[in-house]
Design a protein around this motif. Structure first.
Motif, PDB file in Angstrom:
ATOM      1  N   ARG A  39       0.831  -1.202   0.000  1.00 40.28           N
ATOM      2  CA  ARG A  39       0.000   0.000   0.000  1.00 40.28           C
ATOM      3  C   ARG A  39       0.871   1.260   0.000  1.00 40.28           C
ATOM      4  O   ARG A  39       0.551   2.250  -0.669  1.00 40.28           O
ATOM      5  CB  ARG A  39      -0.926  -0.007   1.225  1.00 40.28           C
ATOM      6  N   ALA A  40       1.987   1.207   0.720  1.00 39.07           N
ATOM      7  CA  ALA A  40       2.907   2.350   0.720  1.00 39.07           C
ATOM      8  C   ALA A  40       3.468   2.597  -0.677  1.00 39.07           C
ATOM      9  O   ALA A  40       3.593   3.752  -1.112  1.00 39.07           O
ATOM     10  CB  ALA A  40       4.033   2.104   1.724  1.00 39.07           C
ATOM     11  N   LEU A  41       3.802   1.535  -1.404  1.00 43.56           N
ATOM     12  CA  LEU A  41       4.282   1.699  -2.777  1.00 43.56           C
ATOM     13  C   LEU A  41       3.184   2.274  -3.665  1.00 43.56           C
ATOM     14  O   LEU A  41       3.454   3.102  -4.554  1.00 43.56           O
ATOM     15  CB  LEU A  41       4.770   0.364  -3.327  1.00 43.56           C
ATOM     16  N   ASP A  42       1.933   1.857  -3.450  1.00 47.28           N
ATOM     17  CA  ASP A  42       0.816   2.425  -4.207  1.00 47.28           C
ATOM     18  C   ASP A  42       0.682   3.921  -3.931  1.00 47.28           C
ATOM     19  O   ASP A  42       0.393   4.714  -4.845  1.00 47.28           O
ATOM     20  CB  ASP A  42      -0.485   1.712  -3.849  1.00 47.28           C
ATOM     21  N   VAL A  43       0.853   4.310  -2.685  1.00 50.75           N
ATOM     22  CA  VAL A  43       0.803   5.727  -2.331  1.00 50.75           C
ATOM     23  C   VAL A  43       1.899   6.485  -3.080  1.00 50.75           C
ATOM     24  O   VAL A  43       1.665   7.576  -3.629  1.00 50.75           O
ATOM     25  CB  VAL A  43       0.929   5.910  -0.807  1.00 50.75           C
ATOM     26  N   LEU A  44       3.095   5.930  -3.117  1.00 53.13           N
ATOM     27  CA  LEU A  44       4.182   6.584  -3.838  1.00 53.13           C
ATOM     28  C   LEU A  44       3.838   6.750  -5.317  1.00 53.13           C
ATOM     29  O   LEU A  44       4.058   7.824  -5.904  1.00 53.13           O
ATOM     30  CB  LEU A  44       5.472   5.787  -3.683  1.00 53.13           C
ATOM     31  N   ARG A  45       3.326   5.708  -5.937  1.00 58.05           N
ATOM     32  CA  ARG A  45       2.965   5.802  -7.361  1.00 58.05           C
ATOM     33  C   ARG A  45       1.928   6.907  -7.588  1.00 58.05           C
ATOM     34  O   ARG A  45       1.998   7.658  -8.566  1.00 58.05           O
ATOM     35  CB  ARG A  45       2.384   4.477  -7.854  1.00 58.05           C
ATOM     36  N   SER A  46       0.964   6.997  -6.704  1.00 55.48           N
ATOM     37  CA  SER A  46      -0.105   7.984  -6.870  1.00 55.48           C
ATOM     38  C   SER A  46       0.409   9.413  -6.736  1.00 55.48           C
ATOM     39  O   SER A  46      -0.233  10.349  -7.241  1.00 55.48           O
ATOM     40  CB  SER A  46      -1.221   7.737  -5.846  1.00 55.48           C
ATOM     41  N   ARG A  47       1.538   9.586  -6.079  1.00 62.11           N
ATOM     42  CA  ARG A  47       2.077  10.932  -5.859  1.00 62.11           C
ATOM     43  C   ARG A  47       3.070  11.366  -6.938  1.00 62.11           C
ATOM     44  O   ARG A  47       3.479  12.527  -6.962  1.00 62.11           O
ATOM     45  CB  ARG A  47       2.784  10.995  -4.496  1.00 62.11           C
ATOM     46  N   TYR A  48       3.459  10.474  -7.812  1.00 63.04           N
ATOM     47  CA  TYR A  48       4.431  10.812  -8.850  1.00 63.04           C
ATOM     48  C   TYR A  48       3.808  11.842  -9.797  1.00 63.04           C
ATOM     49  O   TYR A  48       2.709  11.649 -10.309  1.00 63.04           O
ATOM     50  CB  TYR A  48       4.831   9.554  -9.612  1.00 63.04           C
ATOM     51  N   ASP A  49       4.520  12.954 -10.042  1.00 61.84           N
ATOM     52  CA  ASP A  49       3.947  14.062 -10.810  1.00 61.84           C
ATOM     53  C   ASP A  49       4.487  14.160 -12.235  1.00 61.84           C
ATOM     54  O   ASP A  49       4.284  15.176 -12.914  1.00 61.84           O
ATOM     55  CB  ASP A  49       4.181  15.386 -10.072  1.00 61.84           C
ATOM     56  N   GLY A  50       5.152  13.116 -12.697  1.00 60.82           N
ATOM     57  CA  GLY A  50       5.738  13.141 -14.030  1.00 60.82           C
ATOM     58  C   GLY A  50       7.226  13.403 -14.025  1.00 60.82           C
ATOM     59  O   GLY A  50       7.910  13.137 -15.021  1.00 60.82           O
ATOM     60  N   ALA A  51       7.738  13.918 -12.918  1.00 64.86           N
ATOM     61  CA  ALA A  51       9.179  14.159 -12.787  1.00 64.86           C
ATOM     62  C   ALA A  51       9.721  13.611 -11.477  1.00 64.86           C
ATOM     63  O   ALA A  51      10.891  13.243 -11.392  1.00 64.86           O
ATOM     64  CB  ALA A  51       9.477  15.658 -12.878  1.00 64.86           C
ATOM     65  N   GLY A  52       8.902  13.576 -10.455  1.00 69.94           N
ATOM     66  CA  GLY A  52       9.365  13.122  -9.151  1.00 69.94           C
ATOM     67  C   GLY A  52       8.314  13.324  -8.094  1.00 69.94           C
ATOM     68  O   GLY A  52       7.120  13.437  -8.393  1.00 69.94           O
ATOM     69  N   TRP A  53       8.785  13.387  -6.854  1.00 68.47           N
ATOM     70  CA  TRP A  53       7.881  13.512  -5.718  1.00 68.47           C
ATOM     71  C   TRP A  53       8.048  14.840  -4.991  1.00 68.47           C
ATOM     72  O   TRP A  53       7.202  15.219  -4.199  1.00 68.47           O
ATOM     73  CB  TRP A  53       8.129  12.368  -4.739  1.00 68.47           C
TER      74      TRP A  53
END
Length: 413
Positions: A121-135
């Motif tokens: 779930r933490a990895l899913d959260v990270l993916r959802s926050r990716y803005d096209g260049a980073g976090w």
């Protein structure tokens, strides 16, 4: 030279664990740890909070076979899992990426499927926050994309790891010797070492490039390493690179440091990684050796002058150097004497009473100079415990590996 018997090292670590166990705070969802006992706020992160403490508890459970440590790690994992969605920072040491590493570690070591699901779930959260260049606007390892790439790689998500390093080819700045990067968008100073600088990015590029069989990432890592190597000020037999370029003019920042974060103890870990990526290239073992000789000849852990060596912890202090000394003992057979010296110094500087064992770092410009003891990986008990137990395992011919490896420290070969 004063040495500490393995039984005494065990006792020191056990006492530090007792203090750490007493520091846990019930959150309703599980337990969590504050940075110091005078803090009310707990934090789930790897740097100075629960995720870093969990890794120490798992090492303790494996070493002592005491289920109290496993039970506390599971309760800590529940507390971390409960914080995943609402924790705004995404970084390895400051956010959700490091929380994923800790949760995946609980799953692997203790077989706890709930922790494994929470890591996913933490990895899913990270993916959802990716803005096209980073976090975020950080490039480095502790907070930025480089550390997130390493966390994803450690958790088995190669696609996310490659996404995290995608920005580095287009943001690299050419130098006379190679390339460098901003630490954070808009910062003037270019930092060089593992925690916030070029070598942390080099580590991520090399690790992901090796895992994905991508020569473009490896070549970019080599260009970054070449820039840092060109800045060596210790001569051909050593390795000592400035804190930053241009040098930050700040009363608390010296030109040279020696720890994991901004010195040869951490630089050596980047070179160890590159030696795995390019096993036929003798340059990387040679650079690792030069870092090692610089550390051994530096005078630490003596406090030669105020401010030279005032930290016991894993990030900036003695425990981080001990990590490399243990690597040397396993891989090269020449780290035992220096490791013993470092452990003896940690033993001498420990505070021991009815509450357990803990360490205070020093800031000689403050009054009082002794800082409050901390719980976490970076500056406190958790990071020191991990290295003490590893030293004890190695000296008694047990498994030299950590229960939960951190993704910026290559396992010993």
């Amino acid at each position: 030279m004063i040495t500490v018997a393995s039984d005494d090292v065990e006792s020191l670590a056990a006492g530090a664990l007792e203090w750490l166990m007493k520091a846990a705070r019930d959150t309703g969802d599980g337990v969590a740890w504050p940075d110091t006992l005078i803090d009310e706020q707990v934090t789930p992160v790897l740097y100075n909070g629960s995720s870093g403490v969990i890794s120490a508890l798992l090492d303790a459970w494996r070493y002592f076979a005491d289920d109290r440590y496993a039970d506390m790690a599971l309760r800590g994992a529940r507390g971390v899992a409960a914080a995943v969605e609402d924790w705004e920072d995404s970084g390895l040491y400051t956010g959700v990426a490091g929380m994923a590493v800790a949760l995946r570690g609980v799953h692997r070591v203790l077989g706890d499927t709930a922790a494994g699901a929470s890591a996913g779930r933490a990895l899913d959260v990270l993916r959802s926050r990716y803005d096209g260049a980073g976090w975020n606007d950080w490039f480095e390892l502790m907070i930025g994309n480089a550390g997130i790439a390493l966390a994803a790689l450690e958790c088995g998500d190669l696609d996310l790891a490659q996404l995290a390093v995608d920005r580095y080819a287009r943001t690299a700045e050419s130098t006379t010797a190679g390339v460098q990067w901003e630490v954070q968008t808009g910062r003037v100073h270019r930092m060089l070492h593992l925690s916030h600088g070029t070598l942390g990015i080099v580590y991520a590029l090399g690790a992901v490039g090796r895992a994905a069989d991508r020569s473009d990432l490896v070549d970019l890592a080599l260009a970054g390493a070449a820039d840092v190597v060109s800045r060596n000020e210790a001569g051909p037999g050593g390795f000592l690179v400035p804190y930053s370029d241009p040098q930050q003019q700040h009363e608390r920042i010296e030109r040279h440091n020696y720890g994991w974060c901004h010195g040869p103890a951490g630089d050596a870990q980047a070179f160890r990684l590159l030696a795995r990526v390019l096993p036929d290239d003798p340059a990387w073992p040679a650079l690792t050796n030069r870092c090692w000789h610089t550390l051994v000849d530096s005078g630490l852990p003596q406090r030669i002058r105020p401010g030279f060596w005032d930290n016991n912890g894993r990030c900036c202090g003695t425990a981080g150097v001990l990590a490399l000394a243990c690597d040397r003992q396993v891989e090269r057979g020449d780290g035992r004497d220096f490791a013993d010296l470092l452990v003896a110094d940690l033993a001498a500087r420990a505070t021991t009473d009815a509450e357990g064992v803990r360490w205070s770092n020093v800031e000689h410009r403050d009054t009082p100079s002794d800082l409050a003891p901390t719980t976490g990986w970076a500056m406190g008990n958790a990071g020191i415990i991990r290295e003490l137990l590893r030293h004890a395992r190695i000296t008694t011919n047990r498994d030299p590996h950590y229960a939960v490896p951190l993704p910026d420290h290559p396992p010993t070969a």
